[in-house]
Design a protein around this motif. Structure first.
Motif, PDB file in Angstrom:
ATOM      1  N   SER A  14      26.665 -43.312 -41.472  1.00 24.45           N
ATOM      2  CA  SER A  14      26.670 -41.990 -40.849  1.00 24.45           C
ATOM      3  C   SER A  14      27.402 -41.966 -39.515  1.00 24.45           C
ATOM      4  N   SER A  15      27.916 -43.106 -39.078  1.00 24.57           N
ATOM      5  CA  SER A  15      28.539 -43.169 -37.751  1.00 24.57           C
ATOM      6  C   SER A  15      29.739 -42.245 -37.601  1.00 24.57           C
ATOM      7  N   PRO A  16      30.592 -42.031 -38.637  1.00 26.73           N
ATOM      8  CA  PRO A  16      31.708 -41.097 -38.432  1.00 26.73           C
ATOM      9  C   PRO A  16      31.260 -39.690 -38.057  1.00 26.73           C
ATOM     10  N   CYS A  17      30.042 -39.333 -38.457  1.00 24.69           N
ATOM     11  CA  CYS A  17      29.543 -37.999 -38.142  1.00 24.69           C
ATOM     12  C   CYS A  17      29.079 -37.900 -36.697  1.00 24.69           C
ATOM     13  N   TRP A  18      28.170 -38.787 -36.293  1.00 25.58           N
ATOM     14  CA  TRP A  18      27.602 -38.632 -34.954  1.00 25.58           C
ATOM     15  C   TRP A  18      28.522 -39.109 -33.846  1.00 25.58           C
ATOM     16  N   LEU A  19      29.483 -39.989 -34.132  1.00 22.24           N
ATOM     17  CA  LEU A  19      30.391 -40.451 -33.090  1.00 22.24           C
ATOM     18  C   LEU A  19      31.257 -39.324 -32.541  1.00 22.24           C
ATOM     19  N   TRP A  51      30.339 -36.252 -31.970  1.00 22.39           N
ATOM     20  CA  TRP A  51      29.636 -35.197 -31.255  1.00 22.39           C
ATOM     21  C   TRP A  51      28.761 -35.693 -30.113  1.00 22.39           C
ATOM     22  N   ILE A  52      28.503 -36.970 -29.989  1.00 22.08           N
ATOM     23  CA  ILE A  52      27.549 -37.416 -28.961  1.00 22.08           C
ATOM     24  C   ILE A  52      28.142 -37.239 -27.559  1.00 22.08           C
TER      25      ILE A  52
END
Length: 547
Positions: free
Chosen positions: A19-24, A26-27
């Motif tokens: 899931s890292s491509p998603c949250w990276l 926007w954080i």
């Protein structure tokens, strides 16, 4: 330890790498630190690498900051270093300083942390590889620019030749003129390619540099504690000599089994404004070698700590040429203006303590003198020296004390009573009688946080007197006590040495059922649940590091 809501959420986020491509994307930047700490604590090297590669701040500090915290896993540190190298070409990274000081853990301990030697080798390899990668990129860019310039020049020549043909009515003269212009164009192109520069290149705004030996700009400074021995010496020297996008800096330098000449070479390569301490072990320096190194050490303006362990120093005046070496040594010590910590282990210095300590321009805060066979004159000088009233940490372990030297020790404790925080008198031959003479002076040390009395031949009665004194010292939080003589198996001599106490087997049943129970009762009766009593020699020193 109670985790905050942010820490719990961060641990959950980094747990699923898919899931890292998603949250990276926007954080916010303020969440990078808790996410990185969660990646370290849960051993998620892929997440740690991705966070470091996009690190949004100029400084990244990774080290032990909290008591009881463990060092990051070896794989996480390796991922971090690889991410720093990748980030050199990543426009999203603004990292300029990577601080790994205090990061190394104990090799082979729980969690598989990266030890000091392994971390040093990994850092040096990273620095050299980053330089080689930058030079390859530079050569490729130079080749692309050269091809681009050649194409532009050819196109310009073709246009000029066509214009000459159209504008000239005379075919013959036009042919002659075109031939001349073509010759000049070829000659000009050859000359410019040979020089690698020219008016057209400057006019086009193209900068071409084919000098591979030119120093590259430093993009990231890497600060760490380095551990150098004979196996890693060449690699460390190469890394410190390298000019590239990563520059290695050192805060504390530990050296083992290195010759004096190699130590001098290493010191010449280190940036002088960052080194705070140097620790030399198992290197045969000799008095002359140490005197040779001291002028180099004086050039490090921030140097606060000098530690010499098992370095074959023998300050006996009866040796040939020793007087001159002692004068050089004394003169060199006068240049260490900011020295606060001096640690000397197992050096043959009987009767020569005045030579060393009187030369230092500033009073010391830490003085460690284990296994030095200190003479009564040494202890008498120390108790009256300008260092006595400023000492915060004092280690006199394995220097035998008796009734002739005890008055000097008591005077020393009286002088340091308002500053001393850590005291070690392990293996000093203190029996019940000598300890009884010393306890009143110990009770006056109002700032003591830890005391070590291991491997002293005390009976259970003497140990109880020590603990009863300790519980009345409100600042004291740790006491390393000796196993009482009653806890050993039969056969010990009346006054055993520290080596005999260390090797002699204990009666395990007596130790746990009697001694521990009685000591805990004293703590409970005096309401001192904050005082740690231990007889564990190994873990005691690790606990002190976490203070």
């Amino acid at each position: 330890m109670v985790l905050s809501l942010v820490s719990l959420c961060a641990t959950e986020v980094v747990s699923d790498h898919s899931s890292s491509p998603c949250w990276l994307k926007w954080i916010p930047r303020e969440l990078y630190r808790p996410l990185l700490e969660a990646a370290f604590s849960s051993n998620r090297p892929l997440a740690a690498g991705e966070l470091v590669q996009r690190w949004p701040e100029r400084t990244l500090r990774v080290g032990r900051r909290k008591r009881g915290a463990t060092s990051p896993n070896r794989l996480c540190i390796q991922a971090l270093l690889l991410a720093v190298v990748r980030g050199l070409s990543d426009q999203r990274s603004v990292l300029q300083l990577l601080d790994l000081c205090g990061q190394q853990g104990d090799e082979g301990s729980l969690g598989d942390p990266m030890g000091g030697w392994s971390l040093t080798v990994a850092l040096c390899t990273m620095v050299v590889q980053a330089r080689n990668g930058a030079k390859r990129v530079q050569r490729k860019e130079g080749e692309r620019e050269r091809k681009r310039f050649s194409a532009l020049q050819r196109e310009s020549d073709v246009k000029r030749e066509r214009a000459d043909v159209v504008e000239n009515d005379n075919i013959v003269s036009s042919a002659v003129k075109s031939e001349e212009e073509l010759t000049k164009g070829v000659r000009r192109r050859m000359e410019m390619e040979r020089k690698g520069e020219g008016p057209s290149a400057n006019e086009a705004g193209i900068k071409i540099d084919y000098n591979d030996d030119k120093d590259l700009d430093v993009l990231v400074h890497v600060r760490a504690d380095l551990f150098v021995n004979a196996r890693s010496w060449e690699r460390v020297r190469a890394a410190l000599s390298t000019q590239g996008p990563l520059k290695l800096q050192c805060r504390y330098l530990r050296i083992e089994e290195i010759s004096v000449s190699n130590i001098k070479t290493l010191l010449d390569l280190l940036p002088h404004q960052f080194l705070l301490g140097i620790d030399v072990r198992y290197s045969s320096l000799g008095v002359a070698g140490l005197a040779e190194l001291l002028p180099l050490l004086s050039t490090f303006s921030a140097l606060e700590s000098l530690r010499l362990h098992y370095c074959n120093l023998d300050l006996r005046r009866d040796l040939h040429g020793q007087e001159e070496a002692l004068r050089d040594l004394s003169q060199g010590l006068t240049q260490l203006y900011h020295l606060k910590c001096l640690s000397l282990t197992a050096l043959r210095l009987p009767g020569q303590l005045r030579v060393l300590l009187s030369s230092l321009p500033q009073p010391l805060e830490t003085l460690e003198l284990p296994y030095l066979s200190l003479s009564p004159a040494d202890l008498a000088y120390l108790s009256c020296s300008h260092h006595a009233s400023t000492l915060q940490q004092l280690d006199l372990s394995e220097n035998r004390l008796d009734e002739t030297t005890l008055p000097s020790v008591r005077r020393l404790l009286s002088q340091a009573s308002s500053s001393l925080q850590h005291l070690s008198l392990s293996g000093c031959g203190l029996n019940d009688h000598l300890l009884g003479l010393l306890l009143p002076s110990l009770g006056c040390c109002i700032t003591l946080k830890s005391m070590a009395f291991a491997l002293n031949p005390l009976s259970m009665s003497g140990l109880m007197d020590l603990v009863k004194t300790a519980v009345r010292m409100r600042s004291l939080h740790q006491l390393l006590y000796p196993n009482p003589l009653e806890d050993y198996q039969p056969g010990l001599p009346d006054l055993p040495s520290s080596a005999q106490l260390l090797d002699w087997p204990l009666d395990e049943t007596t130790e746990f059922n009697t001694t521990s129970t009685q000591l805990n009762r004293v703590l409970l009766e005096n309401g001192r649940s904050d005082l740690l009593l231990t007889c564990d020699l190994l873990n005691y020193h690790n606990n002190l590091k976490d203070e």
